[in-house]
Every structure is written in C-alpha cells, then in structure tokens.
Scaffold this active site. Structure first.
Site, PDB file in Angstrom:
ATOM      1  N   HIS A 131       0.830  -1.196   0.000  1.00 29.86           N
ATOM      2  CA  HIS A 131       0.000   0.000   0.000  1.00 29.86           C
ATOM      3  C   HIS A 131       0.871   1.254   0.000  1.00 29.86           C
ATOM      4  CE1 HIS A 131      -3.292  -2.701   1.239  1.00 29.86           C
ATOM      5  NE2 HIS A 131      -4.083  -1.765   0.746  1.00 29.86           N
ATOM      6  N   LYS A 135      -0.750   4.965   4.417  1.00 35.12           N
ATOM      7  CA  LYS A 135      -1.644   4.025   5.108  1.00 35.12           C
ATOM      8  C   LYS A 135      -1.139   3.810   6.527  1.00 35.12           C
ATOM      9  CE  LYS A 135      -4.113  -0.346   4.695  1.00 35.12           C
ATOM     10  NZ  LYS A 135      -5.383   0.325   5.023  1.00 35.12           N
TER      11      LYS A 135
END
Length: 234
Positions: A131, A135
């Site tokens: 990600h 995040k």
C-alpha cells in the site's frame, strides 16, 4: 439519497464525486475541523476516516438513526461494541475491510482455494500486501480478512508479521509510494507455486463499492456484509 461523508480525505472526495455522478446529495462532509451537524438529515452515512475517529462516527450514526457504511480499518477491537449498539438502536451497519467489488470476489476465491489446499500438506501459504506510504495500519484490513478466510478453511490458526510458526500465516506488509493496494496469496511447495492476486489501479473501485453498499442498505435493519450486497452466497 442524502449522504453524510464521515472522513473527507482522498477517499472521501472520490466517494463524493461518484455519489454525485449517481444522483445523490452530500449533506455533511465531516473532518476534524467540524461537527456532526447535518448528520440527522442524512439517509445514510459513509465512514472512511481514521481508526481514532471511527467509533465516534459510527456511534453518532446509530444515535441519529442513520445507517452506516464503514470502510475504516484499524479499530476492530471495538467491533463487538458497535454491533451491540447497532442492535440496541435497531440500526443498519456494514463494516468491510474493502468495498471493492473485485476484492470481494477475490475473498470468495481465496476461501475456495484454501479449502482445496487444506488437503495438501506439501504447500505452505504466505501473503503479501503493498500500500501507499500514508496508510496508517499494517497489515491492511484486507490482508487480515484474507488471512481469516484461510484460517476458517484450513489448519492454520493465526497470522503474523514476524517469523511464522507451523500454524501461522506470514503476511509481508510493504508501504511503497502511492500504491492503492495489491494483495497476493501464494501457496508454495518444493515443486511449484500457486498464486492469486488482486491489484487495485486506483481508489475508484473502493469508492464505487461503498456507494453501492449505501444504496443497498436503505430501508434495512441489522448487520450485513458485502456478501449480502453482492448476493455472493446465493
């Protein structure tokens, strides 16, 4: 349909655009700088906030008789508490680690593959998730859901970010650039590997799935999942 957006970051803004394109109205854009004023006017709320705000957002929805769709992860130690409040208030609730239509199909494939592979002791499962660097939680909620899908259909009992024991699934969580989300489940043996993978190209899929879930939950009471929305059990 009147929608309250609880969390107005990048995801909230994409959800807003898709909701407007589908003919809906935004009555609240909640971030850390404003209040819940206007929430009671909403037909449904969509929560894509941060872990520290999720419980307050969801609670306020139930107290205002507003169905809530929550895509925030990292707060699930309070999940049972929110389910109890939903039932107490006769509310409607969907919480999902990932609202992407493709990911929810991927969840089903993952469980089906786990059932088949559970009979083959020569393979070990491992997972990788990638990600963007903004995040906050690791591993991702989606990776945890994938691990749970394997655990419920095999002899594995837990997951770990560290060195796994015999009954643990190793999750390799990486934070790279602006990657929206890539999840890979791999079964390795001495002779070959079997791999299933989902790659998100942007945030559009997550936002569209959340809006579709919001449209679906209107007029309902209870706790539901994306399986209900997509009729994946039928």
């Amino acid at each position: 349909m009147k929608i309250a957006l609880l969390g107005y970051g990048k995801m909230g803004q994409v959800i807003e655009r898709i909701a407007l394109e589908r003919g809906h109205e935004i009555v609240l854009r909640k971030d850390e700088h404003n209040t819940y004023e206007g929430l009671s006017n909403a037909d449904v709320a969509i929560d894509f906030s941060v872990p520290t705000a999720a419980v307050s957002n969801i609670s306020n929805c139930f107290h205002n008789n507003v169905p809530v769709i929550s895509g925030t992860t990292g707060w699930l130690e309070h999940y049972d508490e929110m389910i109890a409040l939903c039932n107490e208030k006769n509310g409607a609730f969907i919480s999902s680690s990932n609202f992407s239509l493709g990911v929810n199909i991927f969840f089903e494939l993952n469980e089906y593959l786990a059932k088949m592979m559970s009979k083959l002791d020569s393979y070990r499962v491992e997972m990788e998730e990638i990600h963007h660097t903004q995040k906050l939680d690791a591993p991702s909620g989606t990776a945890i859901s994938l691990a749970k899908g394997v655990i419920e259909n095999s002899a594995y009992t837990d997951w770990t970010l560290e060195n796994p024991t015999e009954n643990q699934i190793h999750i390799d969580a990486k934070r790279i650039g602006a990657v929206p989300g890539t999840h890979t489940v791999t079964y390795n043996s001495a002779v070959d590997s079997i791999e299933i993978k989902h790659t998100a190209h942007n945030r559009e899929g997550f936002a569209l799935g959340a809006v579709i879930a919001a449209e679906w939950i209107i007029g309902k009471q209870g706790v539901f999942s994306m399986k209900d929305v997509l009729e994946l059990d039928k």
